[in-house]
Each structure stands twice: as structure tokens, then as C-alpha cells.
Design an enzyme around this catalytic site. Structure first.
Site, PDB file in Angstrom:
ATOM      1  N   CYS A 142       0.610  -1.320  -0.147  1.00 29.99           N
ATOM      2  CA  CYS A 142      -0.079  -0.078   0.417  1.00 29.99           C
ATOM      3  C   CYS A 142       1.044   1.268  -0.036  1.00 29.99           C
ATOM      4  O   CYS A 142       0.937   2.183  -0.441  1.00 29.99           O
ATOM      5  CB  CYS A 142      -0.913   0.164   0.927  1.00 29.99           C
ATOM      6  SG  CYS A 142      -2.198  -1.726   1.605  1.00 29.99           S
TER       7      CYS A 142
HETATM    8  N1  LIG Z   1      -2.882  -5.761   1.555  1.00 37.31           N
HETATM    9  C1  LIG Z   1      -3.409  -5.105   2.157  1.00 37.31           C
HETATM   10  O1  LIG Z   1      -2.593  -4.132   4.057  1.00 37.31           O
HETATM   11  C2  LIG Z   1      -3.983  -4.195   1.756  1.00 37.31           C
HETATM   12  C3  LIG Z   1      -4.837  -3.588   2.143  1.00 37.31           C
HETATM   13  C4  LIG Z   1      -6.157  -2.077   2.109  1.00 37.31           C
HETATM   14  C5  LIG Z   1      -6.338  -2.384   0.372  1.00 37.31           C
HETATM   15  N2  LIG Z   1      -5.595  -3.337  -0.089  1.00 37.31           N
HETATM   16  C6  LIG Z   1      -5.739  -3.219  -1.928  1.00 37.31           C
HETATM   17  O2  LIG Z   1      -6.184  -4.445  -2.258  1.00 37.31           O
HETATM   18  C7  LIG Z   1      -5.892  -5.139  -3.098  1.00 37.31           C
HETATM   19  C8  LIG Z   1      -5.686  -6.612  -3.030  1.00 37.31           C
HETATM   20  O3  LIG Z   1      -4.757  -6.914  -2.362  1.00 37.31           O
HETATM   21  P1  LIG Z   1      -4.069  -7.846  -1.542  1.00 37.31           P
HETATM   22  O4  LIG Z   1      -2.624  -7.643  -0.633  1.00 37.31           O
HETATM   23  O5  LIG Z   1      -5.029  -8.817  -1.362  1.00 37.31           O
HETATM   24  O6  LIG Z   1      -2.998  -8.626  -2.745  1.00 37.31           O
HETATM   25  P2  LIG Z   1      -2.476 -10.275  -2.190  1.00 37.31           P
HETATM   26  O7  LIG Z   1      -1.259 -10.581  -3.567  1.00 37.31           O
HETATM   27  O8  LIG Z   1      -2.483 -10.916  -1.101  1.00 37.31           O
HETATM   28  O9  LIG Z   1      -3.641 -11.628  -3.281  1.00 37.31           O
HETATM   29  C9  LIG Z   1      -4.849 -10.972  -3.970  1.00 37.31           C
HETATM   30  C10 LIG Z   1      -4.951 -12.307  -5.055  1.00 37.31           C
HETATM   31  O10 LIG Z   1      -5.604 -12.429  -5.872  1.00 37.31           O
HETATM   32  C11 LIG Z   1      -4.974 -13.655  -7.167  1.00 37.31           C
HETATM   33  N3  LIG Z   1      -5.146 -12.983  -8.278  1.00 37.31           N
HETATM   34  C12 LIG Z   1      -4.502 -11.824  -8.618  1.00 37.31           C
HETATM   35  N4  LIG Z   1      -5.026 -11.690 -10.097  1.00 37.31           N
HETATM   36  C13 LIG Z   1      -5.861 -12.354 -10.246  1.00 37.31           C
HETATM   37  C14 LIG Z   1      -7.015 -12.218 -11.621  1.00 37.31           C
HETATM   38  N5  LIG Z   1      -7.108 -12.853 -12.390  1.00 37.31           N
HETATM   39  N6  LIG Z   1      -8.283 -13.079 -10.685  1.00 37.31           N
HETATM   40  C15 LIG Z   1      -7.855 -14.343  -9.336  1.00 37.31           C
HETATM   41  N7  LIG Z   1      -7.088 -13.795  -8.254  1.00 37.31           N
HETATM   42  C16 LIG Z   1      -6.509 -13.064  -9.140  1.00 37.31           C
HETATM   43  C17 LIG Z   1      -3.544 -13.575  -6.356  1.00 37.31           C
HETATM   44  O11 LIG Z   1      -2.707 -15.522  -6.616  1.00 37.31           O
HETATM   45  C18 LIG Z   1      -3.569 -13.540  -5.070  1.00 37.31           C
HETATM   46  O12 LIG Z   1      -3.780 -14.707  -4.382  1.00 37.31           O
HETATM   47  C19 LIG Z   1      -4.762  -4.346  -3.822  1.00 37.31           C
HETATM   48  O13 LIG Z   1      -5.115  -3.176  -4.771  1.00 37.31           O
HETATM   49  C20 LIG Z   1      -4.312  -3.806  -2.009  1.00 37.31           C
HETATM   50  O14 LIG Z   1      -3.843  -2.752  -3.057  1.00 37.31           O
HETATM   51  C21 LIG Z   1      -4.250  -4.764   0.384  1.00 37.31           C
END
Ligand SMILES: NC(=O)c1ccc[n+]([C@@H]2O[C@H](COP(=O)([O-])OP(=O)(O)OC[C@H]3O[C@@H](n4cnc5c(N)ncnc54)[C@H](O)[C@@H]3O)[C@@H](O)[C@H]2O)c1
Length: 401
Positions: free
Chosen positions: A257
Site C-alpha cells: 500500500c
Molecule cells: N494488503 C493490504 O494490507 C491491503 C489493504 C487495503 C487494500 N489493499 C488493496 O487490495 C488489493 C489486493 O491486495 P492484497 O494485499 O489482498 O493482494 P494479495 O497479493 O495478498 O492477494 C491477491 C490475490 O489475487 C490473486 N489474483 C491475482 N490476479 C487474479 C485474477 N485475475 N483473478 C483471481 N485472482 C487473482 C493472487 O493470486 C493473490 O492470491 C490491492 O489493490 C491492494 O492495494 C491491500
């Protein structure tokens, strides 16, 4: 009601596990290994207990899948996929595009699509909706909404229930359905006037943190040059009951983030002809911290780290999680190696990283603490090397910022 969650990472799996008590959840992920592990009841995310996951699987409330057609009879589909930066540090919407493709190709009836992934204002309206429509073989009037996720992995006091949730739909029906959905498990919902406001608010929240972290990191360098303690000065400033918020210095920012989201805001600002000088500079200051730290360590060794064994303690981007995305430890290690140091790292929470394993916490010439997990004993850190440089302010008796 059946819901589909696209992406089973920090955000998606946390949401799936949290909502399976209210809905039947299909967790779609493109990574087959993750899907297989989840279906065995093994969580890969801190804060999501494997026991809970196993309970939901057994009761038929949750199923992980890599088969897009499994979302076809969902009524709500939530997108929670990565939104990283490209090599040249531009917003990378390729994961979002493939999530839209899965939705477009598999849904045969209108649903509510909610995006929880972080992206720049206009993403829901100008990217997600038209991309899903482009991949749909039938003309469906889906409803679209945004509700940016604010989860802070590893945090105990704030969760999906008690963190106020922003949301906005592309039309009033989408807003209403989104409210109905989140109100099942969220205490406080805040509707804003457009998806763009919700998208921008999420980016600004993280930009606020980024620039304040950069400011305190710059101030740490100023305090050192003046021969005063940065920590004592911050504690002193923090006695003011209003108009001040304490941030603490560090080796830089990490995770998915803070190092990423502000660049989304800067990119969209510049595209619209607005300057983002402050955001760009804050990013540089945070990235430069690793070099500053290595310079300080080298100065304490006559400017020469050649051949010294250096143990970097804690490589996760923050305490008590195994997440190494964008970790400042990587830059610290690179700078140490460029000075000829022989670098290993200790982090039993992370375990394995970039083909290397966590080294024992002992026997180094120099230890540099980048992240201090609660499980790592302070005394053991101090005993791990005759010289310990702590970037966290948590190891008493060590040298530090
Ligand atoms: N991690 C955090 O603390 C956090 C907090 C708030 C917002 N976000 C936002 O949330 C979103 C997700 O982040 P995250 O940390 O969960 O990511 P992550 O990398 O932990 O998880 C994402 C998952 O999506 C899967 N993936 C990728 N492309 C895909 C597709 N086309 N179809 C299905 N699955 C797919 C990946 O294999 C992975 O398991 C991002 O935009 C991030 O900025 C993250």
C-alpha cells in the site's frame, strides 16, 4: 445469498472468512496452489485462522476455486486483486483486467460488482465497467460500486467489523445494494457522492501516511546531525494535545500500500495536469532511507564494510507479518552488499525469501534491525553482534536513528 470474491490474498481471503458466516462464499483465485491449500483448510494469511477456514469449508459456506464458471450463480462479486506498479512505476491494472475478464466471461445474469482493490479515481467507471462489458458475450446491466478496503493485516484492534467503510455506487441502486451487503457485517458505513471520491479518499489516506513517514525520516537525519535524539524530540512534540500526530522513523516503507498507492495518485494527478511534487519527493525520501542507514553503519566502521558479516534482523515489511512485498530490508541488503559486506538475514516469521533461509540470530560482526517482530527477543538481538544498529527504536541499548 452466494457471493464471489476474486483474489484470495490479504484482502480477499480476509473478507471471505469474515463474511462466510453470512453468505455462501466462492473464493476465486488464479493461483492453483493457493486454491488447493485453502480447500485443505490451510490459511496463508495472518489474521485468518486455518481452523475457521476449515469450519467454513466443512459446513459448505466457503469453497476456493480457480474455475471461473464457479462464480456464475453469485449475486455479488467482489474484486480484491493486486494493483501494483509496472517496472517504470506506473499503475499496473493487468490483474484488475484479468479479474474483469473472469467476471465478463462467466456471468450470465446481472449482479452487483464491488471493487475493493485500490486504484486511482475513475477506475470503476472508466476501466472496470467497460472492461467487464468488453469481455461479456451477453449484454448485462450489472450494478457497479467501490468500497476500498482499509484492512491492516496483523492488526488486532481494527477489523472488517469496526473499521468504518466508505462506499459509492455508479447509481443509487448500486449504492443501496452495497450498503445492504456491508451492513450485514460492518458497524459503520459512510456513503460518498461518487466512486471517484471513495477511490481518491483511499489513495489520500495512504499518501497522508507516506508523506508523514517521509517527513519523520527526514527529521531523523536532521536530529542526528544536530546531535539530539529523534525519539525524545518526537515524544516531546507529542505532548501537544492537538495538531500533532506522531510518526516514527524507519528504514523506509513497505507492503502493497504505502510505497504504491501514492504513486497511483501522483500518476493520475500528472495525467490531469496537476503537480504531485510533494508525493514524488516523499517517495524518494523513504527510498533513500536504506542508503542513509547503511552510510551511518559504515561511518561507525571507518567507512569500510568490506568483508564484514552483517545480519539484517527482520525482513518483513512490518512487525508480526510474513509479508515481504516492497520491504525496505531488500534495499538495505542491496546497499550493504554494494559496500562489500557479507549479508545474511534473520526472520523466522518470513522463513524463506528470495531463495535464502532465515539465518540464526548470532555470530555476526554487525546486526541491522529493520523489523522487530514481537517474537524476537531484544537481548538475543543485542547478543547477536558486537555492534547493533536499530532502525525501529525498539531495541534499547543499540545504536540507532
Ligand atoms: N494488503 C493490504 O494490507 C491491503 C489493504 C487495503 C487494500 N489493499 C488493496 O487490495 C488489493 C489486493 O491486495 P492484497 O494485499 O489482498 O493482494 P494479495 O497479493 O495478498 O492477494 C491477491 C490475490 O489475487 C490473486 N489474483 C491475482 N490476479 C487474479 C485474477 N485475475 N483473478 C483471481 N485472482 C487473482 C493472487 O493470486 C493473490 O492470491 C490491492 O489493490 C491492494 O492495494 C491491500
Amino acid at each position: 445469498m452466494k457471493i464471489g470474491v476474486i483474489g484470495q490474498g490479504y484482502v480477499g481471503l480476509t473478507l471471505s472468512a469474515f463474511t462466510a458466516g453470512h453468505f455462501e462464499v466462492v473464493g476465486f483465485d488464479s493461483n492453483q496452489k493457493i486454491v488447493d491449500q485453502l480447500n485443505l483448510g490451510h490459511s496463508h494469511i495472518e489474521g485468518v485462522a486455518s481452523a475457521l477456514l476449515a469450519k467454513w469449508i466443512e459446513s459448505g459456506r466457503f469453497k476456493a476455486t480457480s474455475n471461473g464458471s464457479d462464480i456464475k450463480d453469485c449475486e455479488i462479486v467482489i474484486i480484491a486483486v493486486p494493483t501494483p506498479l509496472t517496472e517504470d512505476r506506473k499503475p499496473d491494472l493487468t490483474f484488475l483486467e484479468s479479474a474483469c475478464k473472469t467476471i465478463g466471461e462467466n456471468l450470465k445474469k446481472p449482479v452487483l460488482v464491488i471493487n475493493e482493490s485500490t486504484s486511482f479515481p475513475g477506475t470503476l467507471r472508466n476501466f472496470i465497467k467497460p472492461t467487464i462489458e468488453r469481455y461479456s458475450s451477453v449484454n448485462l446491466e450489472h450494478l457497479y460500486a467501490i468500497s476500498p478496503e482499509r484492512v491492516d493485516p496483523g492488526r488486532k484492534d481494527f477489523n472488517q467489523k469496526n473499521t468504518p467503510r466508505l462506499y459509492a455506487g455508479l447509481n443509487s441502486e448500486a449504492s443501496k445494494k452495497t450498503r445492504d451487503f456491508y451492513s450485514k457485517f460492518c458497524d459503520e458505513l459512510v456513503e460518498v457522492s461518487s466512486p471517484e471520491v471513495a477511490e481518491a479518499a483511499k489513495l489520500f489516506e495512504n499518501t497522508f501516511r507516506q508523506v508523514n513517514i517521509a517527513l519523520v525520516n527526514e527529521f531523523a537525519q536532521i536530529a542526528h546531525s544536530l546531535g539530539i535524539s529523534v525519539y525524545e524530540t518526537l515524544d516531546a512534540a507529542n505532548t501537544k494535545p492537538y495538531g500533532f500526530m506522531k510518526f516514527t522513523p524507519s528504514a523506509g516503507v513497505g507492503g502493497h500500500c504505502i510505497p504504491v498507492d501514492p504513486t497511483y495518485l501522483a500518476a493520475v494527478a500528472e495525467e490531469h495536469g496537476a503537480a504531485a511534487t510533494f508525493i514524488r519527493r516523499a517517495n524518494e525520501v523513504n527510498l533513500e532511507m536504506s542508503e542513509y542507514i547503511v552510510r551511518r553503519v559504515a561511518e561507525d566502521h571507518g567507512g569500510n564494510l568490506q568483508g564484514k558479516s552483517v545480519l539484517v534482523v527482520g525482513v518483513a515489511y512490518k512487525p508480526n507479518v510474513a509479508d515481504v512485498r516492497e520491504t525496505a530490508a531488500e534495499l538495505v541488503i542491496d546497499h550493504l552488499r554494494s559496500k562489500g559486506a557479507v549479508v545474511s538475514w534473520h526472520d523466522d516469521v518470513v522463513g524463506n525469501w528470495k531463495g535464502e533461509s532465515s539465518a540464526p540470530l548470532e555470530g555476526a560482526d554487525i546486526a541491522v534491525v529493520v523489523t522487530k517482530h514481537a517474537s524476537v527477543d531484544e537481548k538475543k538481538i543485542l547478543a547477536s553482534a558486537p555492534y547493533v544498529f536499530d532502525t525501529t527504536g525498539k531495541v534499547k541499548g543499540a545504536k540507532g536513528l
